[in-house]
Design a protein around this motif. Structure first.
Motif, PDB file in Angstrom:
ATOM      1  N   CYS A  76      22.730 -27.981 -72.063  1.00  8.70           N
ATOM      2  CA  CYS A  76      23.293 -26.673 -71.009  1.00  8.70           C
ATOM      3  C   CYS A  76      23.473 -26.026 -71.701  1.00  8.70           C
ATOM      4  N   ASN A  78      24.939 -22.644 -71.022  1.00  8.14           N
ATOM      5  CA  ASN A  78      26.205 -22.170 -69.754  1.00  8.14           C
ATOM      6  C   ASN A  78      27.241 -20.711 -70.163  1.00  8.14           C
ATOM      7  N   THR A 131      22.363 -21.911 -67.381  1.00  5.82           N
ATOM      8  CA  THR A 131      23.697 -21.005 -66.277  1.00  5.82           C
ATOM      9  C   THR A 131      23.467 -19.651 -66.070  1.00  5.82           C
ATOM     10  N   SER A 133      23.221 -16.388 -62.556  1.00 11.10           N
ATOM     11  CA  SER A 133      23.862 -16.749 -61.952  1.00 11.10           C
ATOM     12  C   SER A 133      23.410 -16.117 -59.986  1.00 11.10           C
ATOM     13  N   LEU A 174      20.278 -22.701 -62.713  1.00 10.54           N
ATOM     14  CA  LEU A 174      21.718 -22.905 -61.831  1.00 10.54           C
ATOM     15  C   LEU A 174      22.335 -21.271 -61.834  1.00 10.54           C
ATOM     16  N   ALA A 197      23.414 -29.197 -59.755  1.00 11.10           N
ATOM     17  CA  ALA A 197      23.262 -28.435 -61.300  1.00 11.10           C
ATOM     18  C   ALA A 197      22.519 -30.226 -61.775  1.00 11.10           C
TER      19      ALA A 197
END
Length: 236
Positions: A76, A78, A131, A133, A174, A197
């Motif tokens: 991940c 992120n 991740t 936005s 994500l 997610a």
């Protein structure tokens, strides 16, 4: 894919912490990374996870993180920051442009460079959760370097997905709207974002974005194709 091992960057708060919590609740071994070593240690102790303090903008630090998680199934990527200057592009300092891109984009590209090759060599099913936005799918007039960095992250994620299409490694992007994290005191519950997610990872979906913004995302694409001037986006 039954996830038994995972790495989460930006794990000391917000979406990263929520992802780590959900993964640990499901029984996965989780390696947590964040630049805030003290907060990271607290989360790791609470969850019974492994903590590796990491500056994601540093390629060597990401290599060390990958070495701490051999055979990882889910990565991940992120970690992210907003930046100090939140105005129009010309109101953002050169330092802020560099810092935001180093973390938001560098954290993804460094992560891909460190994790993907050994995952490919292993030849086992795996997944990369990146991740970005909502600000990477639509464009707002302000926000400093953050929106541009997230547009770059979207492009990198698409590149990665295309390059990995014929491999056992999947990619999910994500793109949440406002989330209650260290970057915002208002927005969606990070736990709900983490659930969406991880459900997308399990289903092999690429993009996770808020349904209420689908019209704005579509309109942006149509305006780009038609040559029309940009408009400030709004949810339906």
């Amino acid at each position: 894919m039954d996830i038994t091992s995972a790495v989460v960057t930006g794990a000391a708060s917000g979406i990263g912490r929520a992802l780590a919590t959900r993964l640990r609740s499901a029984g996965a071994h989780v390696v947590l990374a964040d630049s805030d070593a003290a907060a990271l240690a607290e989360v790791a102790a609470e969850l019974g996870a492994e903590a590796v303090p990491t500056d994601v903008s540093d390629p060597g630090a990401m290599d060390a993180l990958a070495a701490a998680a051999p055979g990882v199934q889910l990565v991940c990527l992120n970690a992210g920051i907003v930046g100090k200057d939140l105005g129009a592009p010309w109101e953002v300092s050169a330092e802020d442009w560099d810092n935001v891109f180093a973390v938001n984009v560098g954290g993804v590209t460094n992560g891909l460079r460190s994790f993907v090759p050994p995952m490919l060599v292993a030849g086992r099913p795996g997944h990369i959760l990146i991740t970005a936005s909502l600000a990477g799918l639509v464009t707002f007039p302000t926000g400093g370097a953050y929106p541009a960095s997230k547009h770059a992250v979207v492009a990198v994620a698409e590149q990665a997905a295309l390059a990995l299409a014929d491999t056992p490694i999947g990619v999910t992007l994500l793109c949440p709207a406002l989330v209650r994290t260290g970057m915002s005191t208002v927005g969606e519950d990070p736990a709900a974002i983490a659930d969406d997610a991880l459900a997308a990872v399990g289903a092999g979906r690429f993009t996770v974005a808020p349904d209420t913004w689908s019209g704005a995302i579509t309109r942006r694409t149509q305006r780009l194709v038609s040559g029309a001037q940009p408009e400030t986006p709004a949810p339906i």
